[in-house]
Design an enzyme around this catalytic site. Structure first.
Site, PDB file in Angstrom:
ATOM      1  N   ASN A   9      36.286  47.715  41.604  1.00  0.00           N
ATOM      2  CA  ASN A   9      36.802  48.988  41.091  1.00  0.00           C
ATOM      3  C   ASN A   9      37.442  48.682  39.741  1.00  0.00           C
ATOM      4  O   ASN A   9      38.513  48.082  39.684  1.00  0.00           O
ATOM      5  CB  ASN A   9      37.833  49.529  42.086  1.00  0.00           C
ATOM      6  CG  ASN A   9      38.599  50.719  41.556  1.00  0.00           C
ATOM      7  OD1 ASN A   9      38.226  51.307  40.539  1.00  0.00           O
ATOM      8  ND2 ASN A   9      39.681  51.077  42.233  1.00  0.00           N
ATOM      9  N   TRP A  10      36.765  49.093  38.680  1.00  0.00           N
ATOM     10  CA  TRP A  10      37.274  48.756  37.339  1.00  0.00           C
ATOM     11  C   TRP A  10      38.413  49.662  36.889  1.00  0.00           C
ATOM     12  O   TRP A  10      39.021  49.417  35.866  1.00  0.00           O
ATOM     13  CB  TRP A  10      36.114  48.801  36.324  1.00  0.00           C
ATOM     14  CG  TRP A  10      35.293  47.544  36.334  1.00  0.00           C
ATOM     15  CD1 TRP A  10      35.299  46.570  37.289  1.00  0.00           C
ATOM     16  CD2 TRP A  10      34.366  47.111  35.325  1.00  0.00           C
ATOM     17  NE1 TRP A  10      34.430  45.563  36.943  1.00  0.00           N
ATOM     18  CE2 TRP A  10      33.840  45.877  35.747  1.00  0.00           C
ATOM     19  CE3 TRP A  10      33.907  47.667  34.130  1.00  0.00           C
ATOM     20  CZ2 TRP A  10      32.903  45.172  34.997  1.00  0.00           C
ATOM     21  CZ3 TRP A  10      32.968  46.975  33.386  1.00  0.00           C
ATOM     22  CH2 TRP A  10      32.473  45.733  33.814  1.00  0.00           C
ATOM     23  N   LYS A  11      38.652  50.749  37.635  1.00  0.00           N
ATOM     24  CA  LYS A  11      39.717  51.682  37.245  1.00  0.00           C
ATOM     25  C   LYS A  11      39.514  52.097  35.785  1.00  0.00           C
ATOM     26  O   LYS A  11      38.375  52.216  35.345  1.00  0.00           O
ATOM     27  CB  LYS A  11      41.096  51.049  37.510  1.00  0.00           C
ATOM     28  CG  LYS A  11      41.176  50.472  38.926  1.00  0.00           C
ATOM     29  CD  LYS A  11      42.556  50.044  39.324  1.00  0.00           C
ATOM     30  CE  LYS A  11      42.503  49.504  40.754  1.00  0.00           C
ATOM     31  NZ  LYS A  11      43.806  49.152  41.278  1.00  0.00           N
ATOM     32  N   HIS A  90      41.266  56.982  46.548  1.00  0.00           N
ATOM     33  CA  HIS A  90      42.028  55.787  46.166  1.00  0.00           C
ATOM     34  C   HIS A  90      43.505  56.168  46.033  1.00  0.00           C
ATOM     35  O   HIS A  90      43.827  57.268  45.600  1.00  0.00           O
ATOM     36  CB  HIS A  90      41.490  55.227  44.843  1.00  0.00           C
ATOM     37  CG  HIS A  90      42.083  53.888  44.516  1.00  0.00           C
ATOM     38  ND1 HIS A  90      43.328  53.756  43.966  1.00  0.00           N
ATOM     39  CD2 HIS A  90      41.603  52.628  44.684  1.00  0.00           C
ATOM     40  CE1 HIS A  90      43.586  52.461  43.814  1.00  0.00           C
ATOM     41  NE2 HIS A  90      42.563  51.756  44.238  1.00  0.00           N
ATOM     42  N   GLU A  92      45.612  55.506  43.908  1.00  0.00           N
ATOM     43  CA  GLU A  92      46.013  55.936  42.552  1.00  0.00           C
ATOM     44  C   GLU A  92      45.614  57.395  42.320  1.00  0.00           C
ATOM     45  O   GLU A  92      46.311  58.121  41.606  1.00  0.00           O
ATOM     46  CB  GLU A  92      45.392  54.990  41.509  1.00  0.00           C
ATOM     47  CG  GLU A  92      46.107  53.633  41.526  1.00  0.00           C
ATOM     48  CD  GLU A  92      45.264  52.442  41.105  1.00  0.00           C
ATOM     49  OE1 GLU A  92      44.194  52.627  40.500  1.00  0.00           O
ATOM     50  OE2 GLU A  92      45.698  51.306  41.403  1.00  0.00           O
ATOM     51  N   GLU A 160      43.419  49.772  51.956  1.00  0.00           N
ATOM     52  CA  GLU A 160      44.136  49.266  50.793  1.00  0.00           C
ATOM     53  C   GLU A 160      45.622  49.604  50.906  1.00  0.00           C
ATOM     54  O   GLU A 160      46.035  50.716  50.540  1.00  0.00           O
ATOM     55  CB  GLU A 160      43.578  49.900  49.513  1.00  0.00           C
ATOM     56  CG  GLU A 160      42.113  49.605  49.279  1.00  0.00           C
ATOM     57  CD  GLU A 160      41.787  49.594  47.793  1.00  0.00           C
ATOM     58  OE1 GLU A 160      41.167  48.626  47.350  1.00  0.00           O
ATOM     59  OE2 GLU A 160      42.171  50.540  47.078  1.00  0.00           O
ATOM     60  N   GLY A 166      47.397  45.535  42.995  1.00  0.00           N
ATOM     61  CA  GLY A 166      47.844  45.117  41.673  1.00  0.00           C
ATOM     62  C   GLY A 166      49.179  44.391  41.665  1.00  0.00           C
ATOM     63  O   GLY A 166      49.770  44.180  40.613  1.00  0.00           O
ATOM     64  N   SER A 206      44.889  43.061  45.788  1.00  0.00           N
ATOM     65  CA  SER A 206      45.154  41.702  45.299  1.00  0.00           C
ATOM     66  C   SER A 206      44.205  40.642  45.869  1.00  0.00           C
ATOM     67  O   SER A 206      44.594  39.488  46.062  1.00  0.00           O
ATOM     68  CB  SER A 206      46.616  41.302  45.556  1.00  0.00           C
ATOM     69  OG  SER A 206      47.487  42.161  44.837  1.00  0.00           O
ATOM     70  N   GLY A 227      40.082  45.153  42.554  1.00  0.00           N
ATOM     71  CA  GLY A 227      40.426  45.764  41.279  1.00  0.00           C
ATOM     72  C   GLY A 227      40.419  44.731  40.167  1.00  0.00           C
ATOM     73  O   GLY A 227      39.375  44.364  39.633  1.00  0.00           O
ATOM     74  N   GLY A 228      41.600  44.214  39.842  1.00  0.00           N
ATOM     75  CA  GLY A 228      41.759  43.316  38.693  1.00  0.00           C
ATOM     76  C   GLY A 228      40.761  42.167  38.652  1.00  0.00           C
ATOM     77  O   GLY A 228      40.201  41.858  37.584  1.00  0.00           O
TER      78      GLY A 228
END
Ligand code: PGA
Length: 247
Positions: A9-11, A90, A92, A160, A166, A206, A227-228
């Site tokens: 997930n590149w956000k 998600h 966010e 999640e 993150g 994470s 993600g990251g």
């Protein structure tokens, strides 16, 4: 048999220069597991042109097929440019856009109408975990966010924990296993054993190369939503590798 899935997930990260990362990830893809990258929607067409066997997905869609909704995109638009999946609900989106379970449910129906696979996210906040409400929260999100008609082919569920996204904080493998077993049991009860056992369950929050092996060894973990550590091939390829090695 559930095929393992490594999803990124590149956000709101990446411009066309980042497409080279997707190309470099194709080198790690063996065909034994599924790999998915969900870049920002302006990159989907470009991503499709370099992604080889990597599936490309969106990060959200509107519940309606078209109309006066400035800035939004529909599931059919994602499908039209080659997306096969869409992340929905998600944390966010739930926090930044006040998305409720009903919204996620309506978006999931819209995704299915466009033949997209919905990756529906659930997860508790730190306060909810500390109050020992984790399973109640997850149960409520599952019941409210997933429409009738789910199958192993149209639904993936991502657990999640909000406090792990993150932050570098990861639940223990026992904590992950407890929630994944709970989700599996809920899906089997609602949709029947066959369907319930066929839906893939991803852990997200994470995930990185250094913790992937132990997370992938947990029962009912069928992969990860990352993600990251999905933004570069240097970080994501070892996670793809770890998932392959868990087979
Ligand atoms: P993270 O994000 O891997 O950067 O913690 C996971 C996610 O939000 O899907």
């Amino acid at each position: 048999m559930r095929r393992k899935l490594a999803a990124g997930n590149w956000k709101m990260n990446g411009t066309t220069a980042a497409l080279a990362e997707i190309k470099a990830m194709t080198e790690e893809v063996t065909g034994d597991i599924d790999v998915l990258i969900c870049p920002p929607s302006p990159l989907i067409t470009g991503a499709k042109s370099v992604s080889g066997d990597i599936a490309i997905g969106g990060q959200d869609c509107h519940a309606k097929p078209s109309g006066a909704h400035t800035g939004d995109i529909s599931a059919a638009m994602l499908a039209d440019v080659g997306a096969s999946h869409v992340i929905l609900g998600h944390s966010e989106r739930r926090a930044d856009h006040d998305e409720q379970d009903d919204d996620v449910r309506a978006k999931t129906i819209a995704a299915w109408e466009a033949d997209l696979i919905a990756v529906v996210c659930v997860g508790e906040t730190l306060a909810e975990r500390e109050a020992q409400n984790t399973l109640d929260i997850i149960g409520g999100q599952l019941a409210g966010s997933i429409p009738d008609g789910a199958t192993g082919l149209n639904l993936v569920v991502a657990y999640e924990p909000v406090w792990a996204i993150g932050t570098g904080k990861v639940p223990t493998t026992d904590q992950i296993g407890e929630v994944h077993d709970f989700i599996r049991a809920k899906l089997e009860r609602r949709f029947g054993a066959g369907v319930g056992r066929s839906v893939r369950l991803l852990y997200g929050g994470s995930v990185k190369a250094s913790n992937a092996d132990e997370i992938f060894a947990v029962s009912n973990v069928d992969g990860a939503l990352v993600g990251g550590a999905s933004l570069t091939a240097a970080d994501f390829n070892p996670i793809i590798k770890a998932l392959n090695a868990s087979l």
